[in-house]
Write an enzyme that holds these catalytic residues in place. Sequence first.
Site, PDB file in Angstrom:
ATOM      1  N   LYS A  13       0.825  -1.210   0.000  1.00 15.93           N
ATOM      2  CA  LYS A  13       0.000   0.000   0.000  1.00 15.93           C
ATOM      3  C   LYS A  13       0.858   1.259   0.000  1.00 15.93           C
ATOM      4  O   LYS A  13       0.660   2.165  -0.798  1.00 15.93           O
ATOM      5  CB  LYS A  13      -0.924   0.024   1.235  1.00 15.93           C
ATOM      6  CG  LYS A  13      -1.814  -1.198   1.377  1.00 15.93           C
ATOM      7  CD  LYS A  13      -2.690  -1.118   2.631  1.00 15.93           C
ATOM      8  CE  LYS A  13      -1.921  -1.082   3.937  1.00 15.93           C
ATOM      9  NZ  LYS A  13      -1.215  -2.335   4.259  1.00 15.93           N
ATOM     10  N   ARG A  87      -9.575   0.931   8.549  1.00 15.96           N
ATOM     11  CA  ARG A  87      -9.226  -0.413   8.995  1.00 15.96           C
ATOM     12  C   ARG A  87     -10.366  -1.084   9.737  1.00 15.96           C
ATOM     13  O   ARG A  87     -10.242  -2.244  10.115  1.00 15.96           O
ATOM     14  CB  ARG A  87      -8.020  -0.342   9.929  1.00 15.96           C
ATOM     15  CG  ARG A  87      -6.667  -0.543   9.252  1.00 15.96           C
ATOM     16  CD  ARG A  87      -5.605  -0.317  10.299  1.00 15.96           C
ATOM     17  NE  ARG A  87      -4.377  -1.018  10.094  1.00 15.96           N
ATOM     18  CZ  ARG A  87      -3.321  -0.534   9.458  1.00 15.96           C
ATOM     19  NH1 ARG A  87      -3.373   0.647   8.895  1.00 15.96           N
ATOM     20  NH2 ARG A  87      -2.215  -1.229   9.379  1.00 15.96           N
ATOM     21  N   ARG A 160      11.189   0.098  10.965  1.00 13.44           N
ATOM     22  CA  ARG A 160      10.146   0.239  11.980  1.00 13.44           C
ATOM     23  C   ARG A 160      10.310  -0.773  13.096  1.00 13.44           C
ATOM     24  O   ARG A 160      10.544  -1.939  12.835  1.00 13.44           O
ATOM     25  CB  ARG A 160       8.769   0.055  11.320  1.00 13.44           C
ATOM     26  CG  ARG A 160       8.346   1.257  10.523  1.00 13.44           C
ATOM     27  CD  ARG A 160       7.176   0.963   9.636  1.00 13.44           C
ATOM     28  NE  ARG A 160       6.091   0.253  10.320  1.00 13.44           N
ATOM     29  CZ  ARG A 160       4.920  -0.005   9.746  1.00 13.44           C
ATOM     30  NH1 ARG A 160       4.688   0.385   8.515  1.00 13.44           N
ATOM     31  NH2 ARG A 160       3.993  -0.640  10.403  1.00 13.44           N
ATOM     32  N   ARG A 171      -0.569  -8.161  13.654  1.00  7.65           N
ATOM     33  CA  ARG A 171      -1.160  -7.183  12.725  1.00  7.65           C
ATOM     34  C   ARG A 171      -1.979  -7.887  11.648  1.00  7.65           C
ATOM     35  O   ARG A 171      -3.017  -7.395  11.222  1.00  7.65           O
ATOM     36  CB  ARG A 171      -0.055  -6.326  12.100  1.00  7.65           C
ATOM     37  CG  ARG A 171       0.452  -5.238  13.065  1.00  7.65           C
ATOM     38  CD  ARG A 171       1.883  -4.833  12.826  1.00  7.65           C
ATOM     39  NE  ARG A 171       2.130  -4.327  11.498  1.00  7.65           N
ATOM     40  CZ  ARG A 171       3.344  -4.238  10.955  1.00  7.65           C
ATOM     41  NH1 ARG A 171       4.408  -4.626  11.629  1.00  7.65           N
ATOM     42  NH2 ARG A 171       3.488  -3.755   9.752  1.00  7.65           N
TER      43      ARG A 171
HETATM   44  P1  ADP Z   1       1.297  -1.509   7.586  1.00  7.41           P
HETATM   45  O1  ADP Z   1       2.076  -0.663   6.620  1.00  7.41           O
HETATM   46  O2  ADP Z   1       2.097  -2.647   8.092  1.00  7.41           O
HETATM   47  O3  ADP Z   1      -0.041  -1.889   7.059  1.00  7.41           O
HETATM   48  P2  ADP Z   1       0.704   0.895   9.084  1.00  7.41           P
HETATM   49  O4  ADP Z   1       1.902   1.729   8.937  1.00  7.41           O
HETATM   50  O5  ADP Z   1      -0.467   1.226   8.224  1.00  7.41           O
HETATM   51  O6  ADP Z   1       1.092  -0.640   8.888  1.00  7.41           O
HETATM   52  O7  ADP Z   1       0.224   0.875  10.590  1.00  7.41           O
HETATM   53  C1  ADP Z   1       1.121   0.615  11.653  1.00  7.41           C
HETATM   54  C2  ADP Z   1       0.341   0.560  12.961  1.00  7.41           C
HETATM   55  O8  ADP Z   1      -0.303   1.822  13.195  1.00  7.41           O
HETATM   56  C3  ADP Z   1      -0.792  -0.465  12.974  1.00  7.41           C
HETATM   57  O9  ADP Z   1      -0.341  -1.756  13.356  1.00  7.41           O
HETATM   58  C4  ADP Z   1      -1.751   0.159  13.997  1.00  7.41           C
HETATM   59  O10 ADP Z   1      -1.275  -0.055  15.322  1.00  7.41           O
HETATM   60  C5  ADP Z   1      -1.618   1.645  13.714  1.00  7.41           C
HETATM   61  N1  ADP Z   1      -2.586   2.125  12.694  1.00  7.41           N
HETATM   62  C6  ADP Z   1      -2.302   2.648  11.474  1.00  7.41           C
HETATM   63  N2  ADP Z   1      -3.409   2.991  10.827  1.00  7.41           N
HETATM   64  C7  ADP Z   1      -4.449   2.677  11.645  1.00  7.41           C
HETATM   65  C8  ADP Z   1      -5.863   2.770  11.535  1.00  7.41           C
HETATM   66  N3  ADP Z   1      -6.450   3.263  10.426  1.00  7.41           N
HETATM   67  N4  ADP Z   1      -6.603   2.351  12.587  1.00  7.41           N
HETATM   68  C9  ADP Z   1      -6.038   1.853  13.703  1.00  7.41           C
HETATM   69  N5  ADP Z   1      -4.716   1.717  13.870  1.00  7.41           N
HETATM   70  C10 ADP Z   1      -3.919   2.135  12.848  1.00  7.41           C
HETATM   71  P1  ADP Z   2       2.259  -1.763   3.247  1.00  8.29           P
HETATM   72  O1  ADP Z   2       2.240  -0.261   3.202  1.00  8.29           O
HETATM   73  O2  ADP Z   2       1.060  -2.390   2.603  1.00  8.29           O
HETATM   74  O3  ADP Z   2       2.492  -2.310   4.626  1.00  8.29           O
HETATM   75  P2  ADP Z   2       4.808  -1.524   1.807  1.00  8.29           P
HETATM   76  O4  ADP Z   2       4.449  -0.727   0.607  1.00  8.29           O
HETATM   77  O5  ADP Z   2       5.536  -0.849   2.900  1.00  8.29           O
HETATM   78  O6  ADP Z   2       3.486  -2.276   2.363  1.00  8.29           O
HETATM   79  O7  ADP Z   2       5.633  -2.814   1.310  1.00  8.29           O
HETATM   80  C1  ADP Z   2       6.187  -3.752   2.240  1.00  8.29           C
HETATM   81  C2  ADP Z   2       7.586  -4.163   1.781  1.00  8.29           C
HETATM   82  O8  ADP Z   2       7.504  -4.930   0.581  1.00  8.29           O
HETATM   83  C3  ADP Z   2       8.485  -2.986   1.457  1.00  8.29           C
HETATM   84  O9  ADP Z   2       9.805  -3.326   1.811  1.00  8.29           O
HETATM   85  C4  ADP Z   2       8.339  -2.821  -0.060  1.00  8.29           C
HETATM   86  O10 ADP Z   2       9.517  -2.277  -0.639  1.00  8.29           O
HETATM   87  C5  ADP Z   2       8.132  -4.261  -0.519  1.00  8.29           C
HETATM   88  N1  ADP Z   2       7.204  -4.359  -1.637  1.00  8.29           N
HETATM   89  C6  ADP Z   2       6.145  -3.556  -1.951  1.00  8.29           C
HETATM   90  N2  ADP Z   2       5.517  -3.976  -3.060  1.00  8.29           N
HETATM   91  C7  ADP Z   2       6.170  -5.101  -3.467  1.00  8.29           C
HETATM   92  C8  ADP Z   2       5.999  -6.020  -4.576  1.00  8.29           C
HETATM   93  N3  ADP Z   2       4.996  -5.861  -5.456  1.00  8.29           N
HETATM   94  N4  ADP Z   2       6.862  -7.044  -4.663  1.00  8.29           N
HETATM   95  C9  ADP Z   2       7.868  -7.221  -3.760  1.00  8.29           C
HETATM   96  N5  ADP Z   2       8.090  -6.393  -2.712  1.00  8.29           N
HETATM   97  C10 ADP Z   2       7.255  -5.349  -2.555  1.00  8.29           C
END
Ligand code: ADP
Ligand code: ADP
Length: 214
Positions: A13, A87, A160, A171
């Site tokens: 994302k 979420r 992170r 998560r």
């Molecule tokens: P990821 O990239 O792994 O999907 P995020 O960066 O979006 O994770 O979120 C990291 C953490 O921040 C989540 O595990 C949660 O604790 C909190 N968080 C982020 N967005 C939301 C949301 N929309 N509602 C509730 N908690 C959130």
């Molecule tokens: P999210 O925001 O959904 O948690 P990220 O965009 O941070 O996910 O992606 C998670 C990890 O996977 C990052 O290290 C990113 O560079 C890598 N990544 C993202 N898209 C792809 C893909 N299509 N194939 C392989 N690795 C990816």
Amino acid sequence: MNIVLLGPPGAGKGTQAARLQAQRGMIQMSTGDMLREAVAQGSPVGLEAKAVMAAGELVSDAIVSALIGERLDAAGSNGAIFDGFPRTREQAEALDLLLAERGRSLDYVIELEVEEDALVERIAGRFSCARCGASYHDRFNLPRQQDLCDLCGSSEFVRRPDDNEQTVRRRMAEYRAKTEPILPYYEERGLVRRVDGMASVEQVAAQIDAILDS
Ligand code: ADP
Ligand code: ADP
Ligand code: ZN
């Protein structure tokens, strides 16, 4: 155009949202980034969110919806990409209301379909730009120029604290229990488009572009 990117942690994302922001002038609205900023600043929201995030649980709907509301007016006419929000069903309803109050609405909800087994590896190798938040991967998605962010040129990167296996599992469970169930809410309105999130970053980008340009 206002779109939601939906998918479990590591689905891609943030990667796709940052690209859309750079290429289309849309504004990336990442509640995860906003919360990490609040934690870094030690603001009241950050103090409340810190332990919840470290445990891999969800921060309260009221807090994240308020964060989105505050930023929404900054999203200009090119629209917003919601990344990691909503979420929960409550957040989805809050988003509809926040948009409607501004005479706007959602155009698409793009679900990144991924295999859970691949996500732990993606997250374990994830690092991001300390300045602009662009997301990279040790194996799958290195900056084009070594140690320089593709998007902003910064040479400082961060990892992170919640990107460890135990928290990632928690998560993912939260995603399955609370986030996946909001898909029918959007399906009823014909907003959902599915994308193969296991494809390469470039191929995922092409699939999303095809939807936005259709
Ligand atoms: P990821 O990239 O792994 O999907 P995020 O960066 O979006 O994770 O979120 C990291 C953490 O921040 C989540 O595990 C949660 O604790 C909190 N968080 C982020 N967005 C939301 C949301 N929309 N509602 C509730 N908690 C959130
Ligand atoms: P999210 O925001 O959904 O948690 P990220 O965009 O941070 O996910 O992606 C998670 C990890 O996977 C990052 O290290 C990113 O560079 C890598 N990544 C993202 N898209 C792809 C893909 N299509 N194939 C392989 N690795 C990816
Ligand atoms: Zn950067």
